[in-house]
Motif scaffolding. Structure first.
Motif, PDB file in Angstrom:
ATOM      1  N   ASP A 626       0.868  -1.180   0.000  1.00  0.00           N
ATOM      2  CA  ASP A 626       0.000   0.000   0.000  1.00  0.00           C
ATOM      3  C   ASP A 626       0.898   1.221   0.000  1.00  0.00           C
ATOM      4  O   ASP A 626       1.570   1.516   0.984  1.00  0.00           O
ATOM      5  N   THR A 627       0.919   1.916  -1.124  1.00  0.00           N
ATOM      6  CA  THR A 627       1.775   3.096  -1.239  1.00  0.00           C
ATOM      7  C   THR A 627       1.168   4.326  -0.580  1.00  0.00           C
ATOM      8  O   THR A 627       1.864   5.327  -0.391  1.00  0.00           O
ATOM      9  N   GLY A 628      -0.117   4.277  -0.248  1.00  0.00           N
ATOM     10  CA  GLY A 628      -0.763   5.399   0.420  1.00  0.00           C
ATOM     11  C   GLY A 628      -1.428   6.387  -0.505  1.00  0.00           C
ATOM     12  O   GLY A 628      -2.155   7.271  -0.044  1.00  0.00           O
ATOM     13  N   GLY A 629      -1.235   6.275  -1.798  1.00  0.00           N
ATOM     14  CA  GLY A 629      -1.844   7.196  -2.743  1.00  0.00           C
ATOM     15  C   GLY A 629      -3.030   6.577  -3.457  1.00  0.00           C
ATOM     16  O   GLY A 629      -3.462   5.454  -3.142  1.00  0.00           O
ATOM     17  N   GLY A 632      -3.193   2.818  -4.741  1.00  0.00           N
ATOM     18  CA  GLY A 632      -1.900   2.397  -4.193  1.00  0.00           C
ATOM     19  C   GLY A 632      -1.913   1.026  -3.535  1.00  0.00           C
ATOM     20  O   GLY A 632      -0.858   0.544  -3.131  1.00  0.00           O
ATOM     21  N   ARG A 714       6.381   1.776  -6.862  1.00  0.00           N
ATOM     22  CA  ARG A 714       6.024   3.197  -6.945  1.00  0.00           C
ATOM     23  C   ARG A 714       4.797   3.335  -7.843  1.00  0.00           C
ATOM     24  O   ARG A 714       4.810   2.899  -8.994  1.00  0.00           O
ATOM     25  N   THR A 715       3.736   3.915  -7.281  1.00  0.00           N
ATOM     26  CA  THR A 715       2.480   4.052  -8.033  1.00  0.00           C
ATOM     27  C   THR A 715       2.267   5.460  -8.576  1.00  0.00           C
ATOM     28  O   THR A 715       1.348   5.673  -9.382  1.00  0.00           O
ATOM     29  N   SER A 716       3.081   6.440  -8.116  1.00  0.00           N
ATOM     30  CA  SER A 716       3.008   7.813  -8.638  1.00  0.00           C
ATOM     31  C   SER A 716       4.350   8.468  -8.409  1.00  0.00           C
ATOM     32  O   SER A 716       5.293   7.830  -7.927  1.00  0.00           O
ATOM     33  N   ASP A 719       4.303   8.580  -4.458  1.00  0.00           N
ATOM     34  CA  ASP A 719       3.779   7.477  -3.644  1.00  0.00           C
ATOM     35  C   ASP A 719       4.544   6.191  -3.953  1.00  0.00           C
ATOM     36  O   ASP A 719       4.489   5.686  -5.081  1.00  0.00           O
ATOM     37  N   GLN A 720       5.252   5.716  -2.963  1.00  0.00           N
ATOM     38  CA  GLN A 720       5.975   4.458  -3.124  1.00  0.00           C
ATOM     39  C   GLN A 720       6.134   3.784  -1.768  1.00  0.00           C
ATOM     40  O   GLN A 720       5.977   4.406  -0.725  1.00  0.00           O
ATOM     41  N   VAL A 721       6.428   2.473  -1.788  1.00  0.00           N
ATOM     42  CA  VAL A 721       6.599   1.705  -0.566  1.00  0.00           C
ATOM     43  C   VAL A 721       7.603   0.597  -0.844  1.00  0.00           C
ATOM     44  O   VAL A 721       7.734   0.119  -1.980  1.00  0.00           O
TER      45      VAL A 721
END
Length: 730
Positions: A626-629, A632, A714-716, A719-721
């Motif tokens: 879950d990248t949070g964005g 995500g 990384r989704t944006s 936003d990454q995890v």
């Protein structure tokens, strides 16, 4: 007449038992589930492989003989449905152990799961599971057992029963051998009788328990299956089941042996006059000493031959169903294993019998201790010879001693035996000193006995006054007992002192005036109207207290005399130390029999290219992230095939959203790190091969072990995890 010893202080023995149980628990904690003795060395299709079309059958190859049934191999499709034909195929040829099951035509593409379970030739269950794919890998919902065969509660109970069965055999066989060969008089000692009978009961109970536990132990693992009569019937048809039934039949013969040992044999060795017969009865029933000696000799010879036959048969029930019955040279290994078990029983069982004789019985004769010392030395020689052969047979190479669990346990066992032999050497030194001290101690012991008996009589007289019984009567009883003991044990020159002590103890009032006859008039007749004074009986509570005081006095006197003998005190302590080490040694031996032999483990590694079967399969990780964005959340599936060090591995990565649909992201990164050897991070750059799919070839991991996989998603732009997971590389 049965000889009973005073209840000695049990604190040292209790400490020994507590330590032994703690060590046993620690050892058993790492021994469940038991290691498999037959191992899967190969399969067709190979585990983790991807084939172009569905095979006609699945075949498994094992390192040694196994017992399998129609349900032993199950093939499940990606949806968890069983698709094999349900009939076992015997594909064994020569020394190759191979079994399989057929597959129907027309199987679709996807990942299939093979779950298998078998019983190795040495009676231990083994199981496993692996996957192969047709066309391309896919998701699989097939459920496989999470508990290994022979594990869980049933496996723990079975392992405990096996350990207790060894202990019961050692106590029964070794205790009986000690009585027949070393100290026939011990057949009259109650503590020795209890030890041997309890050993028989322990072995019988654990054998029945193991017979009932075989069905869940080798099958479902459900404790309720001990009541499955159908499963019990199938167990009786197997080699381990037949061995357990044979053991029960031999235990019936052992019960008869024990009855004769503590019946006719014990009566034949009763000392003269111990039966409590009068002189007239003794003269009427007098037995010719030569005839009595011949009867004792015949009983000893018969019990010796019968005991050896029964003990050998019982030891063979282990040899015919465990390590010795399979592998290299079984025709030689089985008799050697029987000798090994008999030597263990003679040494450790005799040691336990000597221990209870020293603590809870009459003084042990020097000749008996020396006889056992010689038997123990011979047992150690046999153990060394048979142990060397068994070690060579099960280990094979020097490197396996430190490179396998079996080898390390074997080294621990050898170390314990060395400690035990060292303590036994100390015991032999105490034994050699027993004869030097006996003559010097005789006079002092007799004097101490006389003094203690006189004190006993005086204390009894005081207690009798409190109980309400006439002092003269109780004092006379106590003095009579003291006189009998002194007359039996004192030297010839002590008769005057004994008589004096007896007279003094019997008289509550030494004043000469008390011996004068009271003034009475013989001319005056007693008044017939005068009622005699009613006799007062002693209070039962006080009488019971008096009996306890007498027992306490006797116990204290016996313990004082026993502890005054430094040689026997030292011998008791050294034998207690031997027994405590022997308990731990017995537990380690039981764990060793439940561990895969080093030679088998080496053969499996050689067949799998130097890798263990546990790591010789693709590594599959499911990593939620879950990248949070926005958008995500998702799940990453990482496949590393074949999951070996030193090989060119292929890494496949698939990302999916919460609905399970493949999803693309701007960037993913993968790296591997092994902190133990300070390697890494080793970066892996996967290439994008389709929507939600990445692939990397030629992934090199230089050494086996526990690696950390780091996955960055990384989704944006912001936003990454990074998720970290452990992966086992073979």
């Amino acid at each position: 007449m049965v000889t009973t010893g005073p209840p000695a202080r049990r604190s040292a023995v209790l400490r020994m038992l507590v330590v032994a149980v703690a060590l046993a628990g620690a050892l058993f904690g790492g021994a469940v589930p038991a290691s498999a003795h037959a191992a899967l060395t190969g399969s067709t299709p190979a585990q983790g492989s991807v084939v172009d079309r569905a095979p006609e059958q699945v075949a498994l190859t094992f390192s040694e003989g196994v017992a399998m049934g129609d349900d032993s191999i199950r093939v499940l499709d990606p949806h968890g449905k069983r698709v094999d034909r349900g009939k076992l195929r015997n594909l064994c040829s020569g020394a190759t152990v191979k079994y399989g099951t057929g597959l129907p035509p027309g199987l679709g593409n996807g990942t299939y799961t093979v779950a298998w379970q078998a019983v190795s030739a040495d009676s231990h269950p083994v199981s496993g599971a692996f996957t192969f794919s047709v066309g391309a890998p896919s998701k699989s919902s097939a459920a496989v057992p999470q508990q290994e065969a022979g594990g869980g509660l049933v496996g723990a109970l079975y392992g405990i029963a096996r350990c207790l069965a060894y202990a019961g055999f050692v106590l029964m066989a070794g205790g009986a051998a000690f009585v027949v060969a070393c100290r026939p008089a011990a057949a009259l000692v109650r503590s020795v009788q209890r030890l041997v009978v309890q050993g028989w009961a322990l072995l019988t109970g654990t054998t029945v328990a193991m017979l009932l536990l075989r069905t869940p132990y080798t099958g479902s693992g459900d404790l309720a299956d001990v009541f499955d009569l159908g499963g019990l019937q199938q167990v009786l048809l197997t080699k381990p089941g037949a061995a357990l039934v044979s053991r029960l039949l031999l235990l019936a013969a052992a019960a008869l042996f024990v009855a004769v040992l503590f019946g006719a044999f014990a009566r034949a060795h009763e000392p003269a006059g111990a039966g409590g017969t009068t002189d007239a009865e003794g003269e009427a029933g007098a037995v010719d000493p030569a005839e009595e000696a011949r009867r004792r000799k015949d009983l000893t010879f018969g019990l010796g031959i019968g005991g050896v036959i029964v003990a050998t048969g019982l030891a063979a029930t282990w040899a015919m169903a465990e390590h010795a019955s399979t592998g290299l040279q079984p025709a030689v290994a089985m008799p050697v294993d029987v000798l090994h078990l008999l030597a263990v029983a003679a040494w450790l069982g005799g040691l336990a019998t000597l221990l209870v004789s020293l603590y809870w019985g009459p003084p042990v004769e020097r000749t008996a201790v020396r006889r056992f010392s010689r038997i123990a030395f011979g047992s150690v020689v046999v153990l060394a010879a048979t142990g060397v052969y068994q070690s060579w047979r099960q280990v094979g190479t020097w490197s396996a001693l430190t490179g396998t669990a079996y080898g390390r346990l074997l080294l621990l066992k050898v170390g314990l035996v060395a400690v035990l032999v060292g303590i036994a050497w100390v015991s032999r030194r105490w034994t050699a000193r027993l004869g030097e001290a006996r003559a010097a101690e005789a006079g002092g012991t007799a004097a101490a006995t006389d003094a203690a008996d006189a004190a006993d009589a005086a204390d009894v007289a005081d207690a009798a006054q409190e109980a309400g019984e006439p002092v003269e009567r109780q004092s006379a009883k106590a003095a009579g007992k003291a006189t009998g003991k002194a007359a039996a044990g004192a030297p010839a020159g002590s008769s005057i002192a004994t008589a004096t002590a007896t007279a003094t103890a019997a008289s509550p009032d030494p004043d000469p005036a008390s011996e004068e006859t009271p003034d009475t008039d013989p001319e005056v007749a007693p008044d017939p109207d005068t009622e005699p004074e009613p006799s007062t009986d002693p209070d039962p509570t006080r009488a019971a207290q008096l009996a306890r005081q007498q027992a306490a006095l006797r116990t204290a006197r016996t313990k004082q005399l026993r502890d005054a003998d430094p040689e026997r005190l030292g011998l008791r302590r050294s034998v207690l130390a031997e027994a405590s080490v022997a308990v731990v040694l017995l537990v380690v031996t039981t764990v060793l029999t439940a561990t895969e032999p080093a030679r088998t483990a080496a053969a499996v590694q050689a067949a799998s290219g130097g890798q263990s079967t546990a790591s010789n399969q693709p590594q599959v990780l499911t990593v939620p992230f879950d990248t949070g964005g926005p958008h995500g959340k998702g799940t990453a599936r990482v496949d590393l095939d074949p999951g070996r060090s030193g090989n060119a591995n292929e890494l496949r990565l698939r990302l999916s959203d919460p609905s399970g649909k493949a999803m693309d992201v701007p960037e993913v990164k993968v790296s591997f790190t092994q902190k133990a050897k300070k390697l890494g991070p080793l970066p892996v750059v996967p290439r994008h091969t389709g929507t939600g799919h990445w692939r990397a070839s030629g992934v090199q991991l230089p050494v086996p072990g526990q690696w950390q996989l780091s996955l960055l998603v990384r989704t944006s732009d912001i936003d990454q995890v990074t998720e970290i997971r452990n992966v086992k590389i073979g």
